[in-house]
Design a protein around this motif. Structure first.
Motif, PDB file in Angstrom:
ATOM      1  N   ARG A 211       0.840  -1.195   0.000  1.00 57.21           N
ATOM      2  CA  ARG A 211       0.000   0.000   0.000  1.00 57.21           C
ATOM      3  C   ARG A 211       0.875   1.245   0.000  1.00 57.21           C
ATOM      4  O   ARG A 211       2.041   1.203   0.397  1.00 57.21           O
ATOM      5  CB  ARG A 211      -0.922   0.021   1.225  1.00 57.21           C
ATOM      6  CG  ARG A 211      -1.995  -1.068   1.215  1.00 57.21           C
ATOM      7  CD  ARG A 211      -3.036  -0.817   2.292  1.00 57.21           C
ATOM      8  NE  ARG A 211      -2.432  -0.803   3.622  1.00 57.21           N
ATOM      9  CZ  ARG A 211      -2.938  -0.118   4.658  1.00 57.21           C
ATOM     10  NH1 ARG A 211      -4.017   0.635   4.505  1.00 57.21           N
ATOM     11  NH2 ARG A 211      -2.349  -0.184   5.843  1.00 57.21           N
ATOM     12  N   ALA A 224      -3.754   4.071  -0.792  1.00 52.54           N
ATOM     13  CA  ALA A 224      -4.308   3.185  -1.823  1.00 52.54           C
ATOM     14  C   ALA A 224      -3.459   1.938  -1.952  1.00 52.54           C
ATOM     15  O   ALA A 224      -2.270   1.930  -1.594  1.00 52.54           O
ATOM     16  CB  ALA A 224      -4.381   3.909  -3.169  1.00 52.54           C
ATOM     17  N   ALA A 226      -1.151  -0.423  -3.866  1.00 51.82           N
ATOM     18  CA  ALA A 226      -0.178  -0.111  -4.918  1.00 51.82           C
ATOM     19  C   ALA A 226      -0.654  -0.601  -6.283  1.00 51.82           C
ATOM     20  O   ALA A 226      -0.457   0.074  -7.303  1.00 51.82           O
ATOM     21  CB  ALA A 226       1.181  -0.721  -4.577  1.00 51.82           C
ATOM     22  N   ASP A 228      -3.510  -0.628  -7.456  1.00 52.86           N
ATOM     23  CA  ASP A 228      -4.595   0.191  -7.997  1.00 52.86           C
ATOM     24  C   ASP A 228      -4.116   1.543  -8.515  1.00 52.86           C
ATOM     25  O   ASP A 228      -4.910   2.340  -9.016  1.00 52.86           O
ATOM     26  CB  ASP A 228      -5.666   0.421  -6.925  1.00 52.86           C
ATOM     27  CG  ASP A 228      -6.361  -0.876  -6.519  1.00 52.86           C
ATOM     28  OD1 ASP A 228      -6.396  -1.809  -7.356  1.00 52.86           O
ATOM     29  OD2 ASP A 228      -6.851  -0.956  -5.377  1.00 52.86           O
ATOM     30  N   LEU A 229      -2.822   1.816  -8.368  1.00 55.46           N
ATOM     31  CA  LEU A 229      -2.265   3.106  -8.793  1.00 55.46           C
ATOM     32  C   LEU A 229      -1.402   2.943 -10.036  1.00 55.46           C
ATOM     33  O   LEU A 229      -0.824   1.891 -10.281  1.00 55.46           O
ATOM     34  CB  LEU A 229      -1.413   3.717  -7.677  1.00 55.46           C
ATOM     35  CG  LEU A 229      -2.142   4.243  -6.437  1.00 55.46           C
ATOM     36  CD1 LEU A 229      -1.126   4.633  -5.379  1.00 55.46           C
ATOM     37  CD2 LEU A 229      -3.024   5.433  -6.777  1.00 55.46           C
ATOM     38  N   THR A 230      -1.308   4.009 -10.809  1.00 55.55           N
ATOM     39  CA  THR A 230      -0.332   4.107 -11.897  1.00 55.55           C
ATOM     40  C   THR A 230       0.660   5.198 -11.523  1.00 55.55           C
ATOM     41  O   THR A 230       0.404   5.995 -10.605  1.00 55.55           O
ATOM     42  CB  THR A 230      -1.013   4.479 -13.222  1.00 55.55           C
ATOM     43  OG1 THR A 230      -1.590   5.799 -13.085  1.00 55.55           O
ATOM     44  CG2 THR A 230      -2.092   3.479 -13.593  1.00 55.55           C
ATOM     45  N   LYS A 231       1.771   5.257 -12.237  1.00 60.60           N
ATOM     46  CA  LYS A 231       2.743   6.315 -11.964  1.00 60.60           C
ATOM     47  C   LYS A 231       2.107   7.687 -12.157  1.00 60.60           C
ATOM     48  O   LYS A 231       2.335   8.613 -11.374  1.00 60.60           O
ATOM     49  CB  LYS A 231       3.958   6.165 -12.885  1.00 60.60           C
ATOM     50  CG  LYS A 231       4.880   5.024 -12.501  1.00 60.60           C
ATOM     51  CD  LYS A 231       6.119   5.010 -13.384  1.00 60.60           C
ATOM     52  CE  LYS A 231       7.025   3.840 -13.033  1.00 60.60           C
ATOM     53  NZ  LYS A 231       8.236   3.796 -13.892  1.00 60.60           N
ATOM     54  N   LYS A 233      -1.088   8.595 -11.850  1.00 64.38           N
ATOM     55  CA  LYS A 233      -1.991   8.910 -10.748  1.00 64.38           C
ATOM     56  C   LYS A 233      -1.209   9.298  -9.497  1.00 64.38           C
ATOM     57  O   LYS A 233      -1.560  10.252  -8.787  1.00 64.38           O
ATOM     58  CB  LYS A 233      -2.872   7.700 -10.427  1.00 64.38           C
ATOM     59  CG  LYS A 233      -4.001   7.441 -11.405  1.00 64.38           C
ATOM     60  CD  LYS A 233      -4.811   6.231 -10.940  1.00 64.38           C
ATOM     61  CE  LYS A 233      -5.926   5.888 -11.929  1.00 64.38           C
ATOM     62  NZ  LYS A 233      -6.676   4.682 -11.493  1.00 64.38           N
ATOM     63  N   LEU A 234      -0.143   8.533  -9.223  1.00 65.09           N
ATOM     64  CA  LEU A 234       0.654   8.792  -8.024  1.00 65.09           C
ATOM     65  C   LEU A 234       1.322  10.162  -8.096  1.00 65.09           C
ATOM     66  O   LEU A 234       1.311  10.935  -7.129  1.00 65.09           O
ATOM     67  CB  LEU A 234       1.700   7.686  -7.855  1.00 65.09           C
ATOM     68  CG  LEU A 234       2.624   7.776  -6.636  1.00 65.09           C
ATOM     69  CD1 LEU A 234       1.821   7.874  -5.349  1.00 65.09           C
ATOM     70  CD2 LEU A 234       3.552   6.572  -6.596  1.00 65.09           C
ATOM     71  N   MET A 237      -1.180  12.965  -7.488  1.00 65.48           N
ATOM     72  CA  MET A 237      -1.527  13.119  -6.078  1.00 65.48           C
ATOM     73  C   MET A 237      -0.379  13.745  -5.279  1.00 65.48           C
ATOM     74  O   MET A 237      -0.599  14.521  -4.356  1.00 65.48           O
ATOM     75  CB  MET A 237      -1.915  11.767  -5.482  1.00 65.48           C
ATOM     76  CG  MET A 237      -3.296  11.290  -5.912  1.00 65.48           C
ATOM     77  SD  MET A 237      -3.899   9.888  -4.945  1.00 65.48           S
ATOM     78  CE  MET A 237      -2.982   8.543  -5.682  1.00 65.48           C
TER      79      MET A 237
END
Length: 500
Positions: A211, A224, A226, A228-231, A233-234, A237
């Motif tokens: 996570r 979130a 990990a 469920d995330l893309t570079k 999106k990360l 944020m």
């Protein structure tokens, strides 16, 4: 869900700075939980609260469901929380075993003397348990950074820690040692130990994290899975905006050869290195740690004396016997370790930028303070250095802003050749994007840029041409349209490209 560790509503302020505002974090048994954010996002402050180094102004900390007040590092360790700092601080004159069991040494009950036989035996037993191959009798000053880090991990495990905080653990170790570290983390997870992991390297975060919690400007943004995330999106944020073009797309005009190195050799470091860099060109130098990249840069800059070979600037052979000679010939070096080699951390932003350039502001031995302030102010604005004012101590700035100060002090001299050794090491993705834009703009102005980097996306994304070193030898050279990760790694592991 019963969390191993849970922080709620954490606030922490320092004079003039709100470091954390209503931040929450929860950690599950046996997970790798990454904490991501730009420099200044509050990651280190939050970790120091968990480790007992700071007391929160408000908020609660629960460990295994029970409220706790961790007043110092000793109490944190007693509670099963250990922190491995980015800046390793071993007692260098003592042995590995002494460092691991410092203050807890086995002794002869009635004599107050350390039982060194048991001390070494306990250390070796610990190493066997976690698969570390180290001699417990070695003196710490003889260990590499990676070995020192393994000692810190062993020390944390010796406390039977339930939670180990790792702050930028791969910032100064080789790819091979990173693999070993990840194997060790996997083993700790299997034993139910939780890892709180801080890193700016997204590839490794996605590789090992379960996570991810994101902080921005001292505030909690999200947690979130990990997967469920893309570079993209990360990054959005972390920085509050999308960075679609992290590597600016430019095609600068390449002028005549500005710097040429012919068969340069420094015995034991590198051998028969030849390279050229043109005005307006970004030449990337890739290779694994220990390949001789930094040594080559320092020899070109006059910090090391070459044993043979020659250096030509604008076609003319020059004898660079010192950094002063290099600077007078239009060469500047932004070093690998900005804190140890590039900055006076207790001096102001203004003084750090002005010091190498006092001749510009001086007349008959007197400094024109007004002219100095005006030039520094312009530079701070153009480089977008985030600082309250030019009199701020540079050691209080984030890594990205410190790097801008190092680059800025050289830009005042208007060098023709700029050597950048690991220009984005230890800085966040937002600051990296700004540094990349700066490098491209300098190339567009006709500067000849040599960029050394261990981050392949950086080498591939910025370079017009790449040379690769392996164990002191030039093993490959690739033009922009043929640069890719596989080719670079092929050459970096000692395989010579045909014609290299």
């Amino acid at each position: 869900m019963k969390y191993l560790l849970e922080l709620k509503g954490i606030y922490k302020s320092f004079p003039g700075v709100k470091a954390l505002q209503d931040v929450s974090l929860n950690v599950i048994h046996g997970e790798v939980h990454a904490v991501m954010g730009e420099n200044g996002a509050g990651k280190s402050t939050l970790m120091k609260i968990i480790a007992g180094m700071y007391k929160p102004d408000a908020g609660t900390v629960h460990l295994e469901g029970n409220p706790v007040l961790i007043r110092n590092e000793k109490e944190a360790m007693s509670s099963g929380i250990s922190m491995i700092h980015q800046e390793l601080m071993p007692i260098k004159e003592m042995t590995v075993a002494d460092n691991i069991f410092l203050g807890r040494e086995p002794g002869w009950k009635y004599f107050g003397v350390v039982n060194r036989k048991k001390l070494y035996a306990d250390s070796e037993k610990l190493f066997d348990q976690i698969g570390i191959n180290l001699n417990s009798k070695r003196v710490m000053k003889h260990l590499s950074v990676a070995e020192t880090q393994l000692v810190e991990i062993a020390k944390a495990i010796s406390f039977r820690s339930k939670i180990i905080i790792m702050d930028e653990p791969t910032s100064a170790i080789t790819d091979r040692e990173v693999v070993k570290l990840f194997e060790l983390i996997a083993m700790l997870k299997e034993r139910g130990v939780s890892i709180v992991y801080i890193s700016h390297k997204m590839d490794e975060v996605f590789k090992i994290s379960d996570r991810i919690t994101i902080l921005r400007d001292g505030q909690y943004i999200a947690t979130a899975e990990a997967k469920d995330l893309t570079k993209g999106k990360l990054i959005a944020m972390m920085v509050g905006r999308e960075l679609n073009n992290i590597f600016p797309k430019t095609d600068n005009h390449k002028g005549e050869i500005c710097l040429e190195v012919r068969n340069l050799t420094k015995n034991g470091q590198f051998e028969n290195i030849s390279l050229q860099v043109r005005k307006g060109e970004i030449l990337g130098i890739a290779g694994l740690m220990g390949a001789g990249r930094t040594e080559l840069a320092e020899t070109i800059f006059g910090l090391r004396k070459a044993d043979s070979g020659e250096i030509r600037i604008n076609g003319k052979i020059v004898s660079i016997t010192s950094p002063e000679v290099a600077i007078n010939n239009g060469i500047a070096l932004v070093p690998e370790d900005r804190k140890a080699q590039g900055l006076n951390l207790v001096a102001s932003v203004k003084d750090n930028m002005a010091l190498p350039n006092l001749n510009q502001f001086s007349f008959l031995g007197f400094v024109n303070k007004g002219d100095e302030r005006e030039k520094i102010k312009e530079l701070i604005l153009s480089l977008k250095v985030k600082t309250p004012n030019m009199y701020q101590k540079v050691g209080t700035l984030s890594g990205g802003n410190q790097q801008k100060v190092v680059i800025g002090k050289w830009l005042l001299r208007n060098p023709d050749i700029l050597i950048l050794d690991e220009p984005t090491r230890g800085i966040d993705i937002g600051a990296k994007s700004e540094i990349y834009s700066l490098i491209n703009s300098l190339a567009a102005q006709g500067k000849a840029i040599i960029m050394i980097s261990s981050e392949l996306p950086e080498i591939i994304g910025l370079s017009d041409r790449v040379i690769v070193l392996s164990e002191g030898h030039l093993t490959g050279e690739y033009m922009k349209d043929e640069i890719d990760q596989e080719k670079i790694m092929f050459s970096a592991t000692g395989h010579f490209k045909e014609g290299a």
